[in-house]
Design an enzyme around this catalytic site. Structure first.
Site, PDB file in Angstrom:
ATOM      1  N   GLY A 149      -0.558 -42.295  26.504  1.00  0.00           N
ATOM      2  CA  GLY A 149       0.775 -42.916  26.499  1.00  0.00           C
ATOM      3  C   GLY A 149       1.394 -42.912  27.892  1.00  0.00           C
ATOM      4  O   GLY A 149       1.955 -43.917  28.339  1.00  0.00           O
TER       5      GLY A 149
ATOM      6  N   CYS B  40      -6.899 -30.768  22.834  1.00  0.00           N
ATOM      7  CA  CYS B  40      -6.395 -31.468  24.024  1.00  0.00           C
ATOM      8  C   CYS B  40      -4.865 -31.444  24.074  1.00  0.00           C
ATOM      9  O   CYS B  40      -4.233 -30.616  23.406  1.00  0.00           O
ATOM     10  CB  CYS B  40      -6.920 -32.892  24.148  1.00  0.00           C
ATOM     11  SG  CYS B  40      -6.797 -33.478  25.871  1.00  0.00           S
TER      12      CYS B  40
ATOM     13  N   ASP C  19      -6.944 -41.867  22.294  1.00  0.00           N
ATOM     14  CA  ASP C  19      -6.960 -42.756  23.460  1.00  0.00           C
ATOM     15  C   ASP C  19      -7.217 -44.184  23.025  1.00  0.00           C
ATOM     16  O   ASP C  19      -6.809 -45.127  23.688  1.00  0.00           O
ATOM     17  CB  ASP C  19      -8.007 -42.299  24.466  1.00  0.00           C
ATOM     18  CG  ASP C  19      -7.594 -40.982  25.121  1.00  0.00           C
ATOM     19  OD1 ASP C  19      -7.798 -39.921  24.509  1.00  0.00           O
ATOM     20  OD2 ASP C  19      -7.007 -41.042  26.217  1.00  0.00           O
TER      21      ASP C  19
END
Ligand code: RI2
Length: 320
Positions: free
Chosen positions: A19, A125, A194
């Protein structure tokens, strides 16, 4: 910020997260449009296209980046003068940044609904939107606990545990390979993305598919938090998402690698989690089963097959 400076920062991951890189690219295009000093509209367009290509080339996997650039560059379409073109880019960049920030807030709100009081959540992550869901649930008074992985080789887990700690959320920090050891203590996995393909596969930080596999084996639900601009329109026509392979030095120092002539270090930054391992994708438009990804691409990205043929040279695909 200048386009080249932004591009460098995205490449080196000083600016990272799908983002954030999309918003940074929109900002760079806006600033570039304001600073380009040409009088000819064709020259202006050419310069903007060069800048757009430089930004898109930085990281190949996060689809948020080309989607953001595509959205901003559409500001040039009907412009007849440089002033109109400049205004179009500035307006679309502002729109993208605002709607992206709004999407992050909406996903936190929707995602928090799927977190129950007392849940133990595992995340992998550092995803702004995944963390947003947990922080919102905590803000609503739900007592949650998180397991956060380290995320070799770039250690994005360190950013995650700092954010969770600052929010006052009880957190366990584990190495990536400890996921299976703790999965039975976990109620729910939440990660970011992603890219989301038309068939509902999710491309996210390397190791996500192992986490998903482990969660599926233990019958732990998995939620993906992803803004609609992370859905990949080109997958509708069969293109695969290219998985970025980053420098070997991120994994093994060059001085050591030099002493190991028979060893090759591989460093893919992302992997693909099939739709069947994912229970829900939470977008700013609502939560969907992964199998409904095409609806998001069609309804919210506004790209149909006809547009692909005009927007892309479909024969130039060279992705993995
Ligand atoms: P948000 C990151 O990639 C991670 O894979 C993360 O899950 C994903 O982007 C989405 O992040 P990297 O830039 O947009 O660390 O949710 O390689 O913040």
């Amino acid at each position: 910020m200048f386009v080249t400076e932004t591009a460098e920062k995205i490449k080196s991951m000083e600016i990272r997260g799908a983002g954030r890189i999309a918003r940074a690219a929109a900002e760079a295009l806006r600033d570039h449009a304001l600073s380009v000093k040409v009088k000819d509209p064709a020259a202006f367009r050419q310069e903007m296209e060069r800048a757009a290509a430089e930004l898109v080339a930085t990281r190949p996997t996060a689809v948020s980046l080309p989607n953001a650039v595509h959205f901003v560059m559409a500001g040039l379409t009907a412009a007849k003068t440089v002033d109109e073109a400049r205004a179009g880019v500035v307006r679309r960049a502002g729109q993208f940044i605002m709607s992206s920030q709004h999407a992050v807030e909406k996903i936190a709100e929707f995602g928090a609904r799927h977190i129950r009081d007392g849940d133990v959540i595992l995340t992998h992550c550092n995803s702004e939107v995944a963390l947003g869901c947990m922080i919102e649930a905590h803000r609503q008074g739900k007592e949650i606990e998180v397991f956060a992985t380290e995320v070799r080789p770039r250690n994005q887990g360190h950013i995650t545990i700092r954010t969770l700690n600052d929010a006052g959320i009880k957190t366990n920090f584990i190495v990536d390979s400890a996921v299976r050891s703790f999965i039975h203590d976990v109620d729910l996995v939440i990660v970011g993305a992603d890219a989301v393909t038309v068939n509902g596969s999710v491309v996210n930080k390397i190791g996500t598919s192992q986490v998903a596999h482990t969660a599926a084996e233990a019958r732990v639900n998995m939620i993906v938090a992803a803004e609609t601009y992370k859905f990949a329109p080109r997958t509708v026509v069969g293109e695969l998402i290219r998985i970025e392979e980053r420098p070997s030095s991120e994994v093994l120092a060059d001085e050591i690698a030099r002493t190991l002539p028979h060893v090759t270090v591989r460093n893919p930054a992302f992997d693909v989690t099939p739709a069947e391992y994912i229970d829900l994708i939470v977008t700013e438009q609502g939560a969907i089963p992964p199998q409904m990804a095409y609806v998001i691409i069609r309804e919210y990205l506004g790209w149909d097959i006809g547009e692909f043929h005009t927007a892309f040279d479909l024969n130039s695909g060279h992705e993995d």
